[in-house]
Structures are given as C-alpha cells and as structure tokens.
Design a protein around this motif. Structure first.
Motif, PDB file in Angstrom:
ATOM      1  N   ALA A 132       1.088  -1.478   0.036  1.00  0.00           N
ATOM      2  CA  ALA A 132       0.442   0.524  -0.079  1.00  0.00           C
ATOM      3  C   ALA A 132       0.328   1.582  -0.003  1.00  0.00           C
ATOM      4  N   GLY A 188       2.517   1.932  -3.455  1.00  0.00           N
ATOM      5  CA  GLY A 188       1.693   2.040  -4.431  1.00  0.00           C
ATOM      6  C   GLY A 188       1.537   0.878  -5.327  1.00  0.00           C
ATOM      7  N   GLU A 242      -0.293  -1.357  -5.423  1.00  0.00           N
ATOM      8  CA  GLU A 242      -1.435  -1.903  -5.827  1.00  0.00           C
ATOM      9  C   GLU A 242      -1.995  -2.195  -7.070  1.00  0.00           C
ATOM     10  N   ARG A 243      -2.526  -3.477  -6.836  1.00  0.00           N
ATOM     11  CA  ARG A 243      -2.938  -3.478  -8.895  1.00  0.00           C
ATOM     12  C   ARG A 243      -4.683  -4.289  -8.633  1.00  0.00           C
ATOM     13  N   ARG A 244      -5.431  -3.678  -7.332  1.00  0.00           N
ATOM     14  CA  ARG A 244      -6.378  -4.172  -7.238  1.00  0.00           C
ATOM     15  C   ARG A 244      -7.454  -3.391  -7.792  1.00  0.00           C
ATOM     16  N   ASP A 290     -10.032  -1.981  -6.052  1.00  0.00           N
ATOM     17  CA  ASP A 290     -10.664  -1.358  -4.479  1.00  0.00           C
ATOM     18  C   ASP A 290      -9.260  -1.438  -4.031  1.00  0.00           C
ATOM     19  N   LEU A 291      -9.193  -0.711  -3.152  1.00  0.00           N
ATOM     20  CA  LEU A 291      -8.352   0.059  -2.279  1.00  0.00           C
ATOM     21  C   LEU A 291      -8.766  -1.092  -0.526  1.00  0.00           C
ATOM     22  N   ARG A 292      -7.053  -1.574  -0.474  1.00  0.00           N
ATOM     23  CA  ARG A 292      -7.724  -2.851   0.336  1.00  0.00           C
ATOM     24  C   ARG A 292      -7.104  -1.628   1.628  1.00  0.00           C
ATOM     25  N   ASN A 332      -6.557  -7.799   5.279  1.00  0.00           N
ATOM     26  CA  ASN A 332      -7.256  -6.138   4.810  1.00  0.00           C
ATOM     27  C   ASN A 332      -8.243  -6.994   4.187  1.00  0.00           C
ATOM     28  N   SER A 370     -11.549  -4.773   1.395  1.00  0.00           N
ATOM     29  CA  SER A 370     -12.528  -3.741   0.716  1.00  0.00           C
ATOM     30  C   SER A 370     -13.698  -4.318   0.169  1.00  0.00           C
TER      31      SER A 370
END
Length: 131
Positions: free
Chosen positions: A24, A27, A29-31, A33-35, A57, A59
C-alpha cells in the motif's frame, strides 16, 4: 494447499500484514478497490467446520485472511467469513499464498458496506501522522 511451519501465528505481527502495508505504501496495489490494512479476529466457515483466523485486509470486493492450515481450500471454494465488525459475509477463494487466503467478497449488503466505511475512517485515524 499445505502451509509450511513458517505460517504466521494469530495475534502476532505477520509477514503478510507487513507485506500488505508495504504494498500500500509503495503504490504497487493492482486491485480495483483499495484494501484497508486491518487485523480483525474472524471465523472462517467451510464444509461444516469453523476455523479461527484473522482478516489482514479488506475492501469492497475482497479480503485477505491469515493462512489456516487445517482448512482444505482450493481456488473457487465458497467460504463464509465472520467478524464482529463486519458481520458474516460470503466469499470465494481466489488463490492461496504464503500471505494467506485471498478471497473475493460475494456479499454487497448494506451492513457490509457500512462496516467498510467505519473501518476506513478508523484506518485513517490510526495511520494519521502525529500532529
């Protein structure tokens, strides 16, 4: 999938939570929605059995559970996850890794969505820099 003896213990700072926090921060993160990085005591229910675990975690669309060696899970398995702060949700196992059980949340109830809003607010408070 068998989890090795290096599986993080419930209640300890795990490699999984450290990796999630680093992901996190940097940066990667590839999803969609931010988890939210959390540590919530939880119950995983599958095949008529219940297992103690932690949500590391979560989301709107997914969550990461600490590994549960005794639960015989494979990608595609439907599970139920229960935690005091989010209630009980249905999820589908996407993958298993050293980090834990990666699952897509099938539940889009208002209760779950409201719980995410509350947790997001708390996460911002907990991670705010000292003034």
């Amino acid at each position: 999938m068998n989890v090795t003896s290096t599986t993080p213990q419930i209640g300890s700072t795990s490699a999984a939570s450290t990796a999630v926090a680093a992901e996190a921060r940097f940066g990667s993160e590839r999803r969609r929605d931010l988890r939210l990085p959390v540590t919530l005591s939880a119950r995983l229910r599958h095949g008529g059995r219940s297992y103690r675990t932690e949500i590391l975690n979560l989301s709107r669309g997914g969550l990461l559970l600490a590994p549960v060696a005794a639960a015989l899970l494979v990608p595609g398995t439907t599970i139920r996850v229960e935690a005091a702060s989010i209630g009980e949700v249905e999820a589908r196992v996407v993958s298993l890794s050293a980090l834990g059980i990666h699952a897509r949340v099938e539940d889009t109830s208002e209760r779950f969505q409201n719980a995410l809003v509350r947790l997001a607010r708390l996460t911002r408070i907990w991670t705010a820099p000292d003034l």
